[in-house]
Design a protein around this motif. Structure first.
Motif, PDB file in Angstrom:
ATOM      1  N   ALA A   1       0.832  -1.202   0.000  1.00 59.61           N
ATOM      2  CA  ALA A   1       0.000   0.000   0.000  1.00 59.61           C
ATOM      3  C   ALA A   1       0.870   1.256   0.000  1.00 59.61           C
ATOM      4  O   ALA A   1       0.568   2.227  -0.706  1.00 59.61           O
ATOM      5  CB  ALA A   1      -0.926  -0.002   1.211  1.00 59.61           C
ATOM      6  N   ILE A   2       1.953   1.244   0.750  1.00 61.43           N
ATOM      7  CA  ILE A   2       2.858   2.400   0.792  1.00 61.43           C
ATOM      8  C   ILE A   2       3.499   2.624  -0.572  1.00 61.43           C
ATOM      9  O   ILE A   2       3.633   3.765  -1.027  1.00 61.43           O
ATOM     10  CB  ILE A   2       3.913   2.218   1.903  1.00 61.43           C
ATOM     11  CG1 ILE A   2       3.249   2.322   3.268  1.00 61.43           C
ATOM     12  CG2 ILE A   2       5.040   3.231   1.767  1.00 61.43           C
ATOM     13  CD1 ILE A   2       4.145   1.946   4.426  1.00 61.43           C
TER      14      ILE A   2
ATOM     15  N   VAL B   1      -6.388   5.951  -9.231  1.00 62.57           N
ATOM     16  CA  VAL B   1      -6.460   4.487  -9.187  1.00 62.57           C
ATOM     17  C   VAL B   1      -5.484   3.927  -8.155  1.00 62.57           C
ATOM     18  O   VAL B   1      -5.825   3.023  -7.391  1.00 62.57           O
ATOM     19  CB  VAL B   1      -6.211   3.885 -10.586  1.00 62.57           C
ATOM     20  CG1 VAL B   1      -6.076   2.379 -10.523  1.00 62.57           C
ATOM     21  CG2 VAL B   1      -7.345   4.266 -11.527  1.00 62.57           C
ATOM     22  N   PHE B   2      -4.269   4.466  -8.093  1.00 60.88           N
ATOM     23  CA  PHE B   2      -3.293   3.971  -7.122  1.00 60.88           C
ATOM     24  C   PHE B   2      -3.721   4.277  -5.691  1.00 60.88           C
ATOM     25  O   PHE B   2      -3.511   3.462  -4.796  1.00 60.88           O
ATOM     26  CB  PHE B   2      -1.909   4.540  -7.403  1.00 60.88           C
ATOM     27  CG  PHE B   2      -1.157   3.816  -8.488  1.00 60.88           C
ATOM     28  CD1 PHE B   2      -1.805   3.085  -9.459  1.00 60.88           C
ATOM     29  CD2 PHE B   2       0.211   3.853  -8.543  1.00 60.88           C
ATOM     30  CE1 PHE B   2      -1.130   2.415 -10.456  1.00 60.88           C
ATOM     31  CE2 PHE B   2       0.919   3.188  -9.530  1.00 60.88           C
ATOM     32  CZ  PHE B   2       0.240   2.467 -10.492  1.00 60.88           C
ATOM     33  N   TYR B   3      -4.320   5.445  -5.456  1.00 59.85           N
ATOM     34  CA  TYR B   3      -4.848   5.737  -4.117  1.00 59.85           C
ATOM     35  C   TYR B   3      -5.961   4.749  -3.766  1.00 59.85           C
ATOM     36  O   TYR B   3      -6.038   4.260  -2.639  1.00 59.85           O
ATOM     37  CB  TYR B   3      -5.404   7.165  -4.027  1.00 59.85           C
ATOM     38  CG  TYR B   3      -4.368   8.251  -4.053  1.00 59.85           C
ATOM     39  CD1 TYR B   3      -3.162   8.135  -3.372  1.00 59.85           C
ATOM     40  CD2 TYR B   3      -4.593   9.434  -4.745  1.00 59.85           C
ATOM     41  CE1 TYR B   3      -2.216   9.141  -3.388  1.00 59.85           C
ATOM     42  CE2 TYR B   3      -3.658  10.445  -4.774  1.00 59.85           C
ATOM     43  CZ  TYR B   3      -2.474  10.299  -4.087  1.00 59.85           C
ATOM     44  OH  TYR B   3      -1.542  11.303  -4.107  1.00 59.85           O
TER      45      TYR B   3
ATOM     46  N   ALA C   1      -6.006   2.046  -0.755  1.00 65.43           N
ATOM     47  CA  ALA C   1      -7.100   2.038   0.226  1.00 65.43           C
ATOM     48  C   ALA C   1      -7.695   0.639   0.369  1.00 65.43           C
ATOM     49  O   ALA C   1      -7.963   0.182   1.494  1.00 65.43           O
ATOM     50  CB  ALA C   1      -8.173   3.039  -0.186  1.00 65.43           C
ATOM     51  N   ILE C   2      -7.899  -0.043  -0.751  1.00 67.70           N
ATOM     52  CA  ILE C   2      -8.445  -1.409  -0.696  1.00 67.70           C
ATOM     53  C   ILE C   2      -7.506  -2.315   0.086  1.00 67.70           C
ATOM     54  O   ILE C   2      -7.940  -3.108   0.937  1.00 67.70           O
ATOM     55  CB  ILE C   2      -8.686  -1.958  -2.118  1.00 67.70           C
ATOM     56  CG1 ILE C   2      -9.838  -1.220  -2.781  1.00 67.70           C
ATOM     57  CG2 ILE C   2      -8.971  -3.458  -2.087  1.00 67.70           C
ATOM     58  CD1 ILE C   2     -10.003  -1.525  -4.266  1.00 67.70           C
TER      59      ILE C   2
ATOM     60  N   TYR D   1      -6.214  -5.190   5.025  1.00 68.43           N
ATOM     61  CA  TYR D   1      -5.252  -5.453   6.102  1.00 68.43           C
ATOM     62  C   TYR D   1      -5.903  -5.267   7.475  1.00 68.43           C
ATOM     63  O   TYR D   1      -5.739  -6.112   8.362  1.00 68.43           O
ATOM     64  CB  TYR D   1      -4.042  -4.532   5.964  1.00 68.43           C
ATOM     65  CG  TYR D   1      -3.064  -4.663   7.102  1.00 68.43           C
ATOM     66  CD1 TYR D   1      -2.207  -5.760   7.175  1.00 68.43           C
ATOM     67  CD2 TYR D   1      -3.011  -3.717   8.115  1.00 68.43           C
ATOM     68  CE1 TYR D   1      -1.319  -5.890   8.222  1.00 68.43           C
ATOM     69  CE2 TYR D   1      -2.122  -3.837   9.161  1.00 68.43           C
ATOM     70  CZ  TYR D   1      -1.280  -4.930   9.214  1.00 68.43           C
ATOM     71  OH  TYR D   1      -0.406  -5.064  10.256  1.00 68.43           O
ATOM     72  N   CYS D   2      -6.656  -4.190   7.624  1.00 73.22           N
ATOM     73  CA  CYS D   2      -7.337  -3.948   8.906  1.00 73.22           C
ATOM     74  C   CYS D   2      -8.331  -5.062   9.225  1.00 73.22           C
ATOM     75  O   CYS D   2      -8.396  -5.532  10.360  1.00 73.22           O
ATOM     76  CB  CYS D   2      -8.033  -2.590   8.885  1.00 73.22           C
ATOM     77  SG  CYS D   2      -6.897  -1.201   8.875  1.00 73.22           S
ATOM     78  N   PHE D   3      -9.097  -5.476   8.208  1.00 71.57           N
ATOM     79  CA  PHE D   3     -10.042  -6.573   8.424  1.00 71.57           C
ATOM     80  C   PHE D   3      -9.322  -7.884   8.740  1.00 71.57           C
ATOM     81  O   PHE D   3      -9.782  -8.662   9.575  1.00 71.57           O
ATOM     82  CB  PHE D   3     -10.961  -6.770   7.209  1.00 71.57           C
ATOM     83  CG  PHE D   3     -12.168  -5.888   7.210  1.00 71.57           C
ATOM     84  CD1 PHE D   3     -13.117  -5.983   8.213  1.00 71.57           C
ATOM     85  CD2 PHE D   3     -12.363  -4.960   6.203  1.00 71.57           C
ATOM     86  CE1 PHE D   3     -14.238  -5.177   8.231  1.00 71.57           C
ATOM     87  CE2 PHE D   3     -13.474  -4.147   6.203  1.00 71.57           C
ATOM     88  CZ  PHE D   3     -14.416  -4.243   7.214  1.00 71.57           C
ATOM     89  N   SER D   4      -8.186  -8.118   8.084  1.00 73.97           N
ATOM     90  CA  SER D   4      -7.472  -9.369   8.347  1.00 73.97           C
ATOM     91  C   SER D   4      -6.919  -9.400   9.771  1.00 73.97           C
ATOM     92  O   SER D   4      -6.884 -10.453  10.403  1.00 73.97           O
ATOM     93  CB  SER D   4      -6.355  -9.573   7.331  1.00 73.97           C
ATOM     94  OG  SER D   4      -5.297  -8.672   7.540  1.00 73.97           O
TER      95      SER D   4
END
Length: 105
Positions: A5-6, A50-52, A56-57, A62-65
């Protein structure tokens, strides 16, 4: 996952804000005459948007995992981001909306 993501965020910032258009595959190898037929500022906006979105996805997945303690969700998030983002970039980039007005042949 966070690193992916970074990377997407950094590339979006470099293309949009620092005008490093040579990071766009295909555009960097075009001759200057062909580059002039594209509206690169609109293309940079598209890439950044699109990259942002892809970042975000990935971050949401990651947060959900972590929240659900299931690493498969992270894999699904990265896969979903790529399977949605890349076709959008390819289809939109190759449309006439991102070309400068040129005479019809």
């Amino acid at each position: 996952m966070i690193l992916t993501a970074i990377i997407f965020l950094v590339v979006a910032i470099l293309i949009k804000n620092f005008k490093l258009y040579d990071l766009i595959a295909g555009y960097n190898t075009m001759p200057d005459a062909e580059k002039a037929t594209y509206n690169i500022s609109k293309i940079a906006n598209l890439f950044a948007f699109v990259f942002y979105g892809m970042a975000a996805i990935i971050l949401i997945a990651y947060c959900f995992s972590k929240w659900l303690d299931n690493e498969k969700i992270g894999f699904v998030g990265i896969s979903l981001a790529i399977l949605i983002g890349i076709p959008i970039l390819l289809i939109k980039f190759n449309s006439k909306a991102y070309k400068n007005n040129t005479k019809k042949e």
